[in-house]
Scaffold this active site. Structure first.
Site, PDB file in Angstrom:
ATOM      1  N   CYS A   1      49.363  43.362  35.276  1.00  0.00           N
ATOM      2  CA  CYS A   1      47.946  43.708  35.094  1.00  0.00           C
ATOM      3  C   CYS A   1      47.225  43.849  36.436  1.00  0.00           C
ATOM      4  O   CYS A   1      46.575  44.855  36.699  1.00  0.00           O
ATOM      5  CB  CYS A   1      47.241  42.651  34.258  1.00  0.00           C
ATOM      6  SG  CYS A   1      47.756  42.654  32.541  1.00  0.00           S
ATOM      7  N   HIS A   2      47.342  42.819  37.270  1.00  0.00           N
ATOM      8  CA  HIS A   2      46.588  42.855  38.527  1.00  0.00           C
ATOM      9  C   HIS A   2      47.447  42.474  39.730  1.00  0.00           C
ATOM     10  O   HIS A   2      46.938  42.137  40.781  1.00  0.00           O
ATOM     11  CB  HIS A   2      45.361  41.938  38.440  1.00  0.00           C
ATOM     12  CG  HIS A   2      44.527  42.219  37.230  1.00  0.00           C
ATOM     13  ND1 HIS A   2      44.612  41.463  36.087  1.00  0.00           N
ATOM     14  CD2 HIS A   2      43.644  43.205  36.964  1.00  0.00           C
ATOM     15  CE1 HIS A   2      43.806  41.960  35.165  1.00  0.00           C
ATOM     16  NE2 HIS A   2      43.206  43.025  35.666  1.00  0.00           N
ATOM     17  N   GLY A   3      48.786  42.475  39.511  1.00  0.00           N
ATOM     18  CA  GLY A   3      49.696  42.328  40.638  1.00  0.00           C
ATOM     19  C   GLY A   3      49.833  40.944  41.226  1.00  0.00           C
ATOM     20  O   GLY A   3      49.850  40.785  42.444  1.00  0.00           O
TER      21      GLY A   3
ATOM     22  N   HIS B   1      45.287  34.335  36.323  1.00  0.00           N
ATOM     23  CA  HIS B   1      44.171  35.203  36.711  1.00  0.00           C
ATOM     24  C   HIS B   1      43.320  35.509  35.486  1.00  0.00           C
ATOM     25  O   HIS B   1      42.272  34.910  35.297  1.00  0.00           O
ATOM     26  CB  HIS B   1      44.732  36.481  37.369  1.00  0.00           C
ATOM     27  CG  HIS B   1      43.678  37.456  37.797  1.00  0.00           C
ATOM     28  ND1 HIS B   1      43.825  38.811  37.631  1.00  0.00           N
ATOM     29  CD2 HIS B   1      42.488  37.266  38.381  1.00  0.00           C
ATOM     30  CE1 HIS B   1      42.739  39.413  38.092  1.00  0.00           C
ATOM     31  NE2 HIS B   1      41.915  38.497  38.561  1.00  0.00           N
TER      32      HIS B   1
END
Lengths: 288, 427, 183
Positions: free
Chosen positions: C147-149, C123
């Site tokens: 960080c963003h799953g 990502h």
């Protein structure tokens, strides 16, 4: 024109009188050698660099470091022309200290082409201790760090003759320049040697090269292609040191020629364009 | 001279922008329609050459900083890393180091051109003083740049030059300690010199803009020193006439520049600077870069520490006062038979001082330096006196007259020949 | 502003050719200057040499453990997978994955227990958790990027979250049963 003549005369007198008196000093100037890499089309002689490397590796490297030289440099373009596999094989013969590993210990591993040329001593103090107090200088850029005074007017001529091999000339002369001190010279102390070309004549390095000391590659007739003499070793080592100091010399001179040719053509075109443009002025005079 | 603008915005966008930020108009007025005396010789291309050199130095410098490490233990090796490992690093570094020398070659030609043609005289005093400021900034920048490779000459040059300030009474020692950031030249010194070496070129750039602004207010001087009287007859538009001529001059200059970069890249440097800095051993013979040599000779000529520093400072500072020292109203030396000879003598004096600056400070060299130092300042005294009694040769009535041959005094053709043997750069 | 200029109008063609040739030469010169200025941005010889292949002994990595190492300055995970993790990775229907790739394609044949992947989330480059024994491993027994799953499975494939691609496989080969050479 009196002030002009006066000052011209005074200036020339200063240069003429002062030059020989101080400029040359009491140093013996090294003779100018012929080098394959001098001049605008100069290129290194690969066989010479390989021989020079052999001498450096077998003789010089036992006291001198070459910290800026990586083993991979030996196979890069414009150099001694070893192949990548030759360099990898050479690298593997060295043991390099690496680490720390997971347990925090330094460990030995075989060398890689990316490693620096192994230094004979871990630090300057160790080098001094092993060399009677004198520090054997690092050889990496030494060919550019050594010179001698050219003096007036030679330094002006050098711009046009492109003479810039003071370093290798000096190193060659130094390696050949060991003699007995002349009669009447104060006696040498232990660890002092007499050298014709060393500034002050006293050098801490004993004569490093002797005839037949390093074996050179044999030709088809089973004899070495160049003499195995101090004179030849000295020259080969100096050429190799010049390459170490200026590894991109060949590329520099090659690109230089292209740039110079381009600039001549471009300047010519601009000159005629400029003339054309200025000829548009109706009452154009002859000037400029 | 700047007159009214002839810029005519053609498209709607240009008109829109012109009403809000007339930047295109500014460029047009200063680089296209700007009137240039039509009799300029090739010595006048050195302004453009200097602009080119400044930009070239900034570009190569910014690129070198991407690979350089300003630290006492790493600086030398990082420069060698540039020379060995970085793609075309050797070229960029040689361009930058030789570029500094060529910058000074050009600036000395530019200065001596100004001296010969009286370009410092009214109404160009401010223009000239700004030039002296640029010269000072260049010297500071070049000096600090030479320290960055942290070789022997870098280190000992920094030591000697910073120690000049210790000659100042009372505050000298404190100033030196503050310059060093320590008790000797060391890592803090290298770091601050690096910072300032990066900053000063942009300050030079700023002063250069003022210099050009002042130039465009008063207009260019010219080989006759006669001011423009009739714009239509005496001048040509900057573009294409001066542009193409400047370009040609620039490319010829680049040829010399490239020759040194590719064929004699270390000619103007010192072999000792390929030895890493060693605070325990001074090189046998330490000298500054060639462009500082005349001033260095003046410094050493005075046998007193403070006196030497003052003399050296005065040698540069006196240039700023030249517009008021020279008493003659005639600008161009072409029409000044006596002063002209002193000009050439002054050039020889500067070259001789440069030679003496490179020689060891002993015996005959010191005495010669003292004589030439007196002669150096003597030139300024001479200019103050000569103007009082000198009878100048008749000036042409106008620039156009001088070009088109209606000459009362010096001829254009002879002028061209005189300038072909251009003032030498080793000033 | 009138200057002392008048075009005579003659020899236009020759002048045009000259101008063109000069302009072209100028462009060539300017272009040539860009070559060193741009190529100095590329990795230098030292960086390239430091990026040579490295060897790694996998024997010390216990089953269920993973280690981190760097090659060319990039983070690499080497994971010794359990039987359960391999089975899970192979049980899934490849066609349903966001970035369809079979587990067989992501390991070397005969060495399915060792998974070698780059260790930065596809990502925006954070380092996913899941190597240390106590780390969250996400919903699929692999890695979880905090960080963003993003959730990666035990084959390093993206299963859930914003990351678009599977963790890439660096070039490597087995030189012995438990020895690999990366690069």
């Amino acid at each position: 024109m009196i002030p002009v003549r006066l000052s011209l005369a005074a200036g020339l007198a200063v240069m003429a009188l002062a030059g020989p008196a101080f400029g040359a000093g009491d140093r013996v100037k090294p003779p100018a050698e012929t080098w394959s890499f001098s001049g605008p089309f100069g290129k290194f002689d690969q066989a010479q660099l390989q021989r020079g490397f052999k001498v450096v590796k077998e003789v010089c490297a036992s006291c001198h470091s070459m910290n800026l030289i990586k083993l991979r440099n030996l196979s890069q373009p414009g150099g001694p022309g070893f192949t990548a596999s030759q360099v990898a094989a050479l690298a593997a013969t060295y043991t390099v200290k690496d680490g720390p590993n997971e347990s925090g210990e330094m460990f030995d591993r075989p060398g890689r082409p990316a490693d620096a040329f192994p230094a004979p001593f871990p630090n300057e103090q160790a080098a001094r201790a092993a060399s009677g107090g004198a520090y054997p200088p690092d050889l990496s850029v030494l060919a550019k760090a050594r010179t001698y005074e050219r003096g007036f007017p030679w330094f002006i001529f050098d711009i046009f003759t492109q003479y810039q091999e003071q370093g290798p000339d000096y190193i060659t002369a130094l390696l050949r320049g060991y003699t007995e001190p002349p009669a009447g010279h104060s006696p040498l102390l232990p660890g002092q040697y007499f050298n014709t070309y060393m500034p002050g004549n006293l050098i801490a390095m004993p004569q490093p090269l002797n005839d037949g000391q390093v074996e050179y590659p044999k030709g088809p007739d089973g004899k070495p292609q160049v003499p195995e003499t101090v004179a030849q070793y000295a020259k080969d080592v100096s050429a190799f040191m010049m390459w170490m100091a200026e590894p991109h010399l060949e590329a520099r001179k090659r690109i230089g020629m292209q740039v110079m040719l381009f600039l001549i053509i471009f300047a010519g075109l601009l000159y005629y364009t400029k003339k054309k443009v200025w000829s548009r002025l109706p009452e154009h005079a002859s000037s400029h | 001279m700047s007159g009214h603008s002839t810029y005519q915005p053609k498209t709607g966008i240009e008109r829109w922008l012109d009403a809000r930020l007339p930047i295109v108009r500014l460029m047009h007025d200063s680089a296209v329609s700007y009137p240039v005396p039509r009799n300029l010789n090739y010595l006048w291309t050195f302004g453009g050459i200097l602009m080119f050199m400044l930009v070239a130095q900034i570009i190569t410098g910014v690129v070198l900083v991407m690979h350089y490490t300003p630290h006492a233990t790493m600086a030398f090796n990082s420069v060698e890393h540039i020379m060995r490992d970085v793609n075309y690093g050797w070229l960029l570094r040689y361009l930058h180091s030789n570029g500094a020398s060529m910058f000074f070659v050009a600036v000395y030609i530019h200065i001596f051109r100004g001296l010969y043609y009286g370009s410092y005289k009214a109404p160009r005093e401010v223009l000239w003083i700004l030039g002296v400021v640029i010269f000072l900034l260049m010297m500071a920048t070049a000096f600090m740049g030479y320290v960055l490779p942290w070789g022997q000459m870098s280190f000992w040059g920094a030591t000697v030059i910073t120690n000049l300030f210790s000659a100042l009474p009372v505050i000298g020692e404190t100033i030196v300690t503050f310059l060093w950031g320590g008790y000797s030249v060391d890592n803090p010194t290298l770091n601050r010199f690096f910072s300032l070496h990066y900053l000063l070129p942009f300050m030079i750039f700023g002063v250069v803009i003022l210099h050009i602004w002042a130039l465009h207010v008063v207009g260019q001087n010219n080989p006759t020193g006669v001011e423009v009287k009739n714009v239509a007859k005496d001048t040509v538009p900057f573009t294409p006439y001066a542009t193409i001529k400047d370009l040609f001059g620039m490319v010829c200059f680049m040829f010399v520049f490239a020759y040194f970069v590719f064929y004699q890249p270390n000619f103007m440097g010192h072999a000792d600077n390929y030895i890493p800095a060693n605070p325990a051993a001074t090189p046998a013979h330490i000298v500054p870069e060639w462009y500082f040599l005349p001033f260095y000779a003046i410094l050493r000529a005075i046998p007193d520490k403070l006196g030497g520093v003052i003399a050296m400072g005065a040698a540069i500072a006196i240039l700023a006062f030249l517009p008021w020292i020279d008493t003659s109203k005639i600008k161009s030396m072409t029409y000044r038979p006596i002063a002209r000879q002193f000009f050439w003598a002054f050039l020889v004096v500067c070259i001789a001082l440069g030679y003496l600056g490179a020689m060891p400070a002993e015996g005959g060299y010191v005495i010669a330096s003292q004589i030439f130092t007196v002669l150096y300042f003597g030139y300024f005294v001479a200019l103050a006196l000569i103007g009082i009694f000198e009878r100048p040769r008749p000036l042409p009535a106008s620039i156009a007259d001088s070009v088109l041959g209606n000459l009362q005094g010096g001829s254009g053709a002879r002028l061209g020949a005189a300038t072909a043997s251009a003032p030498n750069a080793k000033g | 502003m009138a200057h002392a200029t008048e075009t005579t109008g003659t020899e236009t063609t020759r002048r045009d050719f000259l101008m063109l040739a000069t302009g072209a030469a100028g462009i060539v010169g300017a272009g040539a200057v860009l070559v060193p200025l741009i190529s100095q941005l590329a990795p230098d010889a030292q960086t390239v040499a430091a990026g040579a292949p490295i060897e790694l002994d996998l024997a010390p990595i216990a089953e269920g453990q993973a280690i981190k190492l760097f090659w060319r300055g990039k983070l690499v995970f080497v994971r010794h997978r359990t039987k359960k993790e391999i089975d899970e990775a192979r049980a899934v229907n490849v066609a349903t994955l966001p970035d369809p790739q079979s587990d067989q394609d992501r390991v070397k044949e005969g060495h399915a227990q060792f998974l070698v992947v780059y260790g930065n989330c596809t990502h925006l480059g954070c380092v996913p958790l899941g190597n240390a024994p106590g780390d969250p491993k996400g919903d699929y027994d692999g890695w979880f990027c905090p960080c963003h799953g993003s959730h990666y499975d035990s084959s390093g494939r993206i299963r859930k979250g914003p990351a678009p691609l599977n963790l890439p496989i660096p070039p490597y080969a087995f030189t012995a049963d438990t020895k690999i050479k990366i690069g």
